[in-house]
Scaffold this motif. Structure first.
Motif, PDB file in Angstrom:
ATOM      1  N   GLN A  79      27.618  43.602  72.931  1.00 19.02           N
ATOM      2  CA  GLN A  79      27.540  44.397  74.236  1.00 19.02           C
ATOM      3  C   GLN A  79      26.181  44.573  74.684  1.00 19.02           C
ATOM      4  OE1 GLN A  79      31.068  47.374  74.588  1.00 19.02           O
ATOM      5  NE2 GLN A  79      29.730  47.881  72.609  1.00 19.02           N
ATOM      6  N   ARG A 105      30.010  40.913  76.060  1.00 23.62           N
ATOM      7  CA  ARG A 105      30.031  41.520  77.445  1.00 23.62           C
ATOM      8  C   ARG A 105      28.582  41.869  77.920  1.00 23.62           C
ATOM      9  NH1 ARG A 105      35.308  41.542  78.269  1.00 23.62           N
ATOM     10  NH2 ARG A 105      35.048  42.318  79.966  1.00 23.62           N
ATOM     11  N   ARG A 149      31.540  52.348  82.088  1.00 28.56           N
ATOM     12  CA  ARG A 149      32.202  52.848  81.050  1.00 28.56           C
ATOM     13  C   ARG A 149      33.499  51.822  80.584  1.00 28.56           C
ATOM     14  NH1 ARG A 149      30.607  56.655  77.528  1.00 28.56           N
ATOM     15  NH2 ARG A 149      28.563  57.674  78.494  1.00 28.56           N
ATOM     16  N   THR A 150      33.910  51.191  81.765  1.00 26.69           N
ATOM     17  CA  THR A 150      35.021  50.381  81.512  1.00 26.69           C
ATOM     18  C   THR A 150      34.663  49.111  80.840  1.00 26.69           C
ATOM     19  OG1 THR A 150      35.982  50.854  83.585  1.00 26.69           O
ATOM     20  CG2 THR A 150      36.726  48.674  82.804  1.00 26.69           C
ATOM     21  N   GLU A 151      33.539  48.649  81.182  1.00 32.45           N
ATOM     22  CA  GLU A 151      33.349  47.023  80.356  1.00 32.45           C
ATOM     23  C   GLU A 151      32.647  47.276  78.998  1.00 32.45           C
ATOM     24  OE1 GLU A 151      33.643  44.116  81.636  1.00 32.45           O
ATOM     25  OE2 GLU A 151      34.731  45.126  83.693  1.00 32.45           O
ATOM     26  N   LEU A 152      31.974  48.434  78.871  1.00 33.75           N
ATOM     27  CA  LEU A 152      31.265  48.753  77.401  1.00 33.75           C
ATOM     28  C   LEU A 152      32.003  49.630  76.738  1.00 33.75           C
ATOM     29  CD1 LEU A 152      27.665  48.649  78.703  1.00 33.75           C
ATOM     30  CD2 LEU A 152      28.916  46.793  77.885  1.00 33.75           C
ATOM     31  N   ASP A 153      32.018  49.391  75.494  1.00 30.21           N
ATOM     32  CA  ASP A 153      32.560  50.591  74.201  1.00 30.21           C
ATOM     33  C   ASP A 153      31.744  51.437  73.780  1.00 30.21           C
ATOM     34  OD1 ASP A 153      34.079  51.973  72.484  1.00 30.21           O
ATOM     35  OD2 ASP A 153      34.903  50.153  71.497  1.00 30.21           O
ATOM     36  N   HIS A 155      31.865  53.406  71.622  1.00 31.62           N
ATOM     37  CA  HIS A 155      32.229  53.621  70.068  1.00 31.62           C
ATOM     38  C   HIS A 155      31.372  52.520  69.427  1.00 31.62           C
ATOM     39  CE1 HIS A 155      34.931  56.130  72.326  1.00 31.62           C
ATOM     40  NE2 HIS A 155      34.733  57.087  71.349  1.00 31.62           N
ATOM     41  N   ARG A 156      31.055  51.416  69.862  1.00 27.80           N
ATOM     42  CA  ARG A 156      30.586  50.275  69.407  1.00 27.80           C
ATOM     43  C   ARG A 156      28.929  49.990  69.603  1.00 27.80           C
ATOM     44  NH1 ARG A 156      33.068  45.898  71.495  1.00 27.80           N
ATOM     45  NH2 ARG A 156      32.088  44.602  69.764  1.00 27.80           N
TER      46      ARG A 156
END
Length: 276
Positions: A79, A105, A149-153, A155-156
């Motif tokens: 990411q 991503r 916020r949609t494309e990247l997590d 929490h990782r």
């Protein structure tokens, strides 16, 4: 250097060709075609004190590519949040990392109308890469953007890039700005920064300050050459990846150096830090 004509039909809506653009000045330095006379004028002014000023852009770009390879191959990052992505050139972030890790991503962030137009065309068929329109010097806006916020997590682990951007932030609170970004990153994330540099050594510091003066008084309006302490403060709370904050050309070069670095290349540094 490419000298394109500013045909009205080739200029995206919202682009002001009477004012220099940071992205287009970099494009001109990299021998690109997406720049105008006002952008080349910035480089011409700085060349009066530093004929090799374009090498700042090349050192910056080469650092970005090597950092991408490290993060994708060695760190296993999938990411990426690339702030101030600039105009398309050879080997963009998504091209480097997705060649190594195809599932990566990448979210680019920029607010230059020309950058946005070109990037959307380039990325039209790449479902894992997108560009967000936002001011990278407003971290809360960027971090709260729905597309980010949609494309990247969050929490990782991810990688955040400020490569060739923060020296265009002229205020004295650049470290605080970066702290906001770093605070939002999950543990195991990485931050890469490349920045114009005042080595505080007579041989190079005088040139750095002369270039800064020319950038500040050019149509672009700014380009700060900060000291090592000022730039290191932007990595506060991070564990630096060896060899730490060094000249961009000294950050894991591709091979042995066969010729000494030019004076200009002593005036830009880069580093990568990991959030514990």
């Amino acid at each position: 250097m490419s000298q394109p004509s500013a045909y009205p039909s080739a200029v995206p809506v919202g682009v002001d060709i009477s004012r220099a653009s940071i992205a287009r000045v970099y494009d001109a330095a990299l021998n690109g075609k997406d720049n105008f006379a006002i952008d080349r004028e910035v480089l011409d002014q700085v060349r009066t004190v530093a004929p090799g000023v374009a090498e700042l852009a090349w050192a910056n770009r080469d650092f970005l590519i090597r950092a991408c390879r490290f993060l994708a191959h060695e760190a296993g990052i999938e990411q990426y949040l690339d702030l101030g992505s600039g105009l398309p050139t050879s080997e963009n972030t998504h091209q480097v990392v997705q060649r190594i890790r195809p599932n990566s991503r990448v979210v680019y962030v920029d607010n230059d109308p020309m950058v946005l137009t070109h990037a959307r065309v380039l990325l039209e068929e790449n479902t894992r890469t997108s560009i967000v329109e936002a001011d990278i010097f407003r971290p809360l806006t960027v971090l709260g953007h729905p597309a980010v916020r949609t494309e990247l997590d969050f929490h990782r682990p991810m990688a955040l890039f400020q490569v060739g951007t923060l020296h265009h932030y002229l205020a004295d609170d650049a470290a605080a700005l970066m702290a906001t970004y770093i605070d939002a990153l999950p543990s195991g994330s990485y931050v890469a920064i490349a920045h114009f540099f005042d080595p505080e050594v007579d041989e190079y510091s005088d040139l750095a300050r002369k270039m800064e003066d020319k950038f500040v008084h050019s149509p672009m309006g700014g380009g700060r050459f900060r000291t090592r302490a000022e730039i290191q403060a932007m990595f506060d709370g991070l564990e630096m990846v060896e060899p730490g904050l060094v000249l961009c050309d000294d950050w894991w070069p591709s091979g042995p150096r066969l010729a000494p670095l030019s004076v200009v290349r002593h005036c830009i540094v880069g580093g990568v830090g990991r959030k514990p």
